[in-house]
Enzyme design. Structure first.
Site, PDB file in Angstrom:
ATOM      1  N   CYS A  10      -0.608  -4.893   6.859  1.00 22.98           N
ATOM      2  CA  CYS A  10      -0.496  -4.137   7.849  1.00 22.98           C
ATOM      3  C   CYS A  10       0.170  -4.595   8.837  1.00 22.98           C
ATOM      4  O   CYS A  10       0.970  -3.894   8.928  1.00 22.98           O
ATOM      5  CB  CYS A  10      -1.823  -3.239   7.974  1.00 22.98           C
ATOM      6  SG  CYS A  10      -2.880  -3.350   6.633  1.00 22.98           S
TER       7      CYS A  10
ATOM      8  N   CYS B 247       0.769  -0.856   0.127  1.00 27.31           N
ATOM      9  CA  CYS B 247       0.442   0.307  -0.275  1.00 27.31           C
ATOM     10  C   CYS B 247       0.914   1.714   0.277  1.00 27.31           C
ATOM     11  O   CYS B 247       0.307   2.644   0.037  1.00 27.31           O
ATOM     12  CB  CYS B 247      -0.953   0.431   0.761  1.00 27.31           C
ATOM     13  SG  CYS B 247      -0.123   0.604   2.779  1.00 27.31           S
TER      14      CYS B 247
HETATM   15 FE1  FES Z   1      -1.299   0.010   4.273  1.00 23.57          FE
HETATM   16 FE2  FES Z   1      -2.504  -0.777   6.366  1.00 23.57          FE
HETATM   17  S1  FES Z   1      -2.782  -0.017   4.094  1.00 23.57           S
HETATM   18  S2  FES Z   1      -0.329  -0.564   6.264  1.00 23.57           S
END
Ligand code: FES
Length: 137
Positions: A112, A34
């Site tokens: 994450c 992400c």
């Molecule tokens: Fe990036 Fe959770 S979506 S760390």
């Protein structure tokens, strides 16, 4: 997406958020999934075990996280879990330990939890690297 009560609580009231200005080491990682970023600061101290061995432990720890709610909750609970822990034990921590402590994470948010564990281990590796260099000088 359904978060556990513990995730929500740590997201709303994060523990150990901030910076240690004179930290012994810093670990920073970005999440390839992400693009979010986490930075972990540690202060390390040394204590003697009952059988006379010396062990390094995490005396203080703080985090800065540019990330989602799960990443904030992971940072918060992880820093709580390892405060006072030896570096050897902290290096054995897994994302599953963190997810369990948070009473679960939604499947899409499991990545994450890697961010926290990786940033912590990076900080410990940096600490060990810098200290070995100091000893060799
Ligand atoms: Fe990036 Fe959770 S979506 S760390």
């Amino acid at each position: 997406m359904q978060y556990s009560g513990k995730v929500i609580e740590h997201f709303k009231n994060p523990r150990n958020q901030g910076v240690i200005k004179d930290a012994d080491a810093v670990g920073q990682v970005g999440n390839p999934v992400c693009g979010d970023v986490m930075k972990i600061y540690i202060s390390v101290n040394r204590r003697q075990t009952t059988d006379g061995r010396q062990q390094d432990y995490i005396e203080n720890i703080k985090f800065e996280t540019l990330g989602c709610a799960a990443a904030i909750a992971v940072s918060s609970i992880l820093t709580d879990m390892v405060k006072g822990m030896t570096l050897d034990k902290a290096m054995k921590l897994t994302k599953d330990d963190v997810v369990k402590e948070l009473e679960g994470l939604p499947e899409a948010k499991i990545h994450c939890s890697m961010l926290g564990v990786d940033a912590l281990k990076q900080a410990i590796k940096n600490y060990r690297h810098e200290n070995n260099e100091k000893i060799q000088k």
